[in-house]
Design an enzyme around this catalytic site. Structure first.
Site: not given
Ligand code: ASP
Length: 361
Positions: A32, A75-77, A107-108, A296-297
């Protein structure tokens, strides 16, 4: 992909010939932080050569800055182990010429990437700081400037008296907190405070001052950086839930060629005792799949044997993951299995702390 990708020098307040000014490399991967809106009103990654025009604050910094933008920002996804291996190789390639590295990343999956790089960069003696933003650079109320400028300050930081490196490890800085690379978790998709340090204190906090928590930072004897080049991709994560069926467990653990699986259990590492479930685990262990038990905690740790519902896991060969996060566990499995060691050593490496991902009891 070759490691000799072009570097772009960013104009700053530091004199380019001043060898005492910290020399920092920004690696831009996408996310992002550098996104724009396309014609369908979706956020998509863009090429980022004009970082300094969008972030004029960079020009005031007393550092020598260079930018390496990956040819295809993502996009990091979409991040894959191949991206992590490339990042590790790039840092290895430029290691001797820079005092610190900042990785601009979505961030993902940033927590996964920070953990993966922590494992790949053995004997790291310089800062590698991941950061990004929730709102793209240049937009009103963007958090990009604040995150990047502080990440650079962290990457340049030295101990005030000894002048030694302040952060000889992989960290993730976001909003106001620096987190060890193997302890980060994304916990928020709307607010600026997007990451949490799980089961370990933050390594620094940024308020009016940047306060390092030096006693929590790993200081290891100096050694030559070793960049690992192998990650095993035949791994899986299996998250338990009440009502999970034999078909689901059997399908995941029965994936042909599977080498390792993170089993996300309940509480302190507990799982069903139904015969079909134990049978699935036993078959997988017998066929050479390493199963790492992660709770999972968000706080606390796995203690196999505390309850009857976890005692049997040890007997089957499931490895207790202590207080490791799922992000660190899956990347650690990839890393350790990629080393190609024998069973005893693999089990030893999986159950012991390698990069600060497990706290001593
Ligand atoms: N979908 C974005 C990514 O991970 C989200 C972000 O960067 O905040 O590339």
């Amino acid at each position: 992909m070759p490691t000799n990708l072009p570097l772009l020098t960013l104009p700053t307040a530091a004199d380019a010939t001043d060898a005492t000014a910290p020399r920092l490399l920004i690696l831009y991967t996408g996310g992002t932080v550098g996104m724009v809106i396309n014609e369908r009103q979706e956020l998509v990654p863009m090429h980022f050569e004009k970082l300094d025009s969008q972030l004029p604050e960079l020009r005031q910094l007393p550092y020598r800055l260079e930018l390496l933008a990956l040819p295809q920002p993502i996009d990091s996804s979409n991040v894959t182990p191949a991206n992590w291996l490339l990042l590790a190789r790039l840092i290895g390639h430029h290691y001797a010429h820079f005092d610190g590295f900042v990785v601009l990343h979505g961030t993902d999956t940033m927590a996964y990437s920070a953990a993966a790089l922590s494992f790949l960069l053995e004997h790291l003696g310089k800062p590698v700081v991941f950061t990004g933003a929730q709102v793209p650079v240049g937009r009103t109320r963007s958090d990009a400037a604040r995150n990047l400028l502080t990440a650079l300050e962290i990457a340049a930081a030295r101990h005030p008296r000894a002048h030694t490196v302040r952060l000889p490890e992989v960290g993730l800085f976001f909003n106001d907190v620096l987190i060890r690379g193997t302890r980060a978790k994304k916990v928020e998709s709307q607010q600026f405070a997007a990451f949490k340090s799980e089961n370990y204190p933050p390594l620094a906090r940024a308020g009016i001052n940047l306060d390092f928590n030096d006693k929590s930072i790993r200081l290891l004897p100096a050694a030559r950086l070793h960049v690992h080049q192998q990650l095993e991709e035949k791994v899986a994560v299996l998250r338990l839930f009440p009502g999970i069926t034999e078909a689901v467990v059997g399908a995941v653990l029965g994936v042909p060629g599977l080498r390792g699986c993170v089993l996300e259990t309940y509480g302190s590492g507990n799982a069903p005792t139904a015969p079909w479930f134990l049978d699935c685990l036993a078959k997988a262990c017998a066929s050479g799949v390493y199963i790492l038990n992660v709770s999972q905690c968000e706080e606390g740790r796995v203690v196999q044997g505390r309850y009857e519902t976890s005692a049997h896991l040890t007997d089957l060969g499931v490895i207790g993951g202590d207080d490791i996060t799922t992000e660190a566990a899956i990347t650690k499995l990839m890393f350790v299995l990629g080393l190609g060691r024998g069973e005893a050593e693999t089990r030893h490496l999986l159950s012991h702390d390698l990069r600060g991902e497990i706290s001593p009891v």
